[in-house]
Write a protein that holds these residues in place. Structure first.
Motif, short mmCIF file in Angstrom:
data_model
loop_
_atom_site.label_atom_id
_atom_site.label_comp_id
_atom_site.label_asym_id
_atom_site.label_seq_id
_atom_site.Cartn_x
_atom_site.Cartn_y
_atom_site.Cartn_z
N UNK A 176 -9.11 32.06 3.95
CA UNK A 176 -9.88 33.28 3.75
C UNK A 176 -9.26 34.20 2.71
N UNK A 177 -7.95 34.40 2.82
CA UNK A 177 -7.26 35.26 1.86
C UNK A 177 -7.33 34.68 0.46
N UNK A 219 -8.12 25.51 12.34
CA UNK A 219 -7.77 26.40 13.44
C UNK A 219 -6.97 27.61 13.00
N UNK A 220 -6.96 27.88 11.70
CA UNK A 220 -6.24 29.03 11.19
C UNK A 220 -4.86 28.70 10.66
N UNK A 221 -4.46 27.43 10.70
CA UNK A 221 -3.13 27.05 10.22
C UNK A 221 -2.98 27.39 8.74
N UNK A 222 -4.07 27.26 7.99
CA UNK A 222 -4.08 27.64 6.58
C UNK A 222 -4.99 28.85 6.41
N UNK A 223 -4.50 29.85 5.72
CA UNK A 223 -5.26 31.08 5.51
C UNK A 223 -6.13 30.94 4.26
N UNK A 277 -10.99 37.17 0.79
CA UNK A 277 -11.38 37.87 2.01
C UNK A 277 -10.13 38.47 2.64
N UNK A 278 -9.81 39.69 2.26
CA UNK A 278 -8.57 40.30 2.70
C UNK A 278 -8.68 40.83 4.12
N UNK A 304 -11.30 30.27 8.23
CA UNK A 304 -9.96 29.84 8.63
C UNK A 304 -10.00 28.88 9.82
N UNK A 305 -10.93 29.10 10.73
CA UNK A 305 -11.03 28.22 11.89
C UNK A 305 -11.55 26.84 11.50
#
Length: 229
Positions: free
Chosen positions: A117-118, A111-115, A122-123, A105-106
């Protein structure tokens, strides 16, 4: 701020509370109800006349995609806390998942604006130091309502300081930027709870207390709890 995490738990608490349970089940866990109600009233009044209107205004003027992105960024920051407590709870698989989430995500989620991982399966886990103490046998202790911070227990209150080391705020030297980041975190958390308020019924204090305690037990035991109903 601890209060933001406590507010965020109301979403989980509200859904848990939809399952029938004894109305007075938590009474023995709340020996300080008198003073707790006074603090709860103070917090609720502050929320009604200050925080909630700000959150509603934020939700009204901010495009949904931007709200989602900001929310994802703060969740990404929270994944560091999750990872730290995964390790402290000796959960290698969960630690691996949360490590991957933070990296993906980073780096790829800006920077995590888009998830991302999910979307990759990756829950997200949800851990904190209060749960870590509970995992290793520390009892929750009495229920307590903290000024500004909201519902907690003696054990969870003890976890506030250790968890603060996993957040970037204490390492930010730019005071205005730090305060802005914390304020935005609070507003984002409160805005995400606006729809959950519809599930609150009856005595608001009792509803939130019972829902909070049941939710914490569920999390500490990773869902392995007995259904009293």
């Amino acid at each position: 701020m601890r209060w933001t995490s406590r507010l965020a738990q109301l979403c989980v608490c509200a859904s848990v509370a939809m399952v029938p349970f004894a109305a007075n089940a938590a009474t023995e866990d709340d020996p300080w109800e008198g003073i707790n109600r006074i603090t709860f009233k103070f917090n609720d009044t502050l929320d009604t006349y200050a925080l909630k209107p700000i959150a509603q205004g934020y939700q009204f003027i901010t495009p949904q995609f931007l709200q989602d992105g900001i929310h994802n960024m703060y969740r990404n920051i929270g994944d560091v806390r999750n990872l730290a407590n995964d390790i402290l709870q000796a959960k290698p698989y969960a630690a691996g998942v949360d490590t991957s989430r933070v990296l993906m995500n980073t780096i790829f989620g800006i920077g995590g604006f888009f998830d991302v991982g999910t979307k990759m399966g990756l829950h997200r886990n949800d851990e904190d130091f209060g749960q870590t103490l509970g995992r290793w046998g520390v009892p929750s202790g009495p229920y307590v309502v903290l000024p500004l911070l909201g519902p907690s227990t003696v054990r969870d209150t003890a976890g506030i300081y250790p968890d603060s080391f996993t957040k970037p705020y204490r390492y930010m030297n730019d005071i205005p930027a730090r305060n802005m980041a914390i304020g935005m975190d609070v507003i984002d958390a409160r805005a995400s709870l606006l729809s959950a308020e519809k599930l609150i019924t009856g005595d608001k204090y009792i509803f939130i207390r019972n829902a909070y305690l049941q939710s914490r037990e569920f999390r500490v035991k990773d869902g392995q709890v007995e259904d009293d109903f």
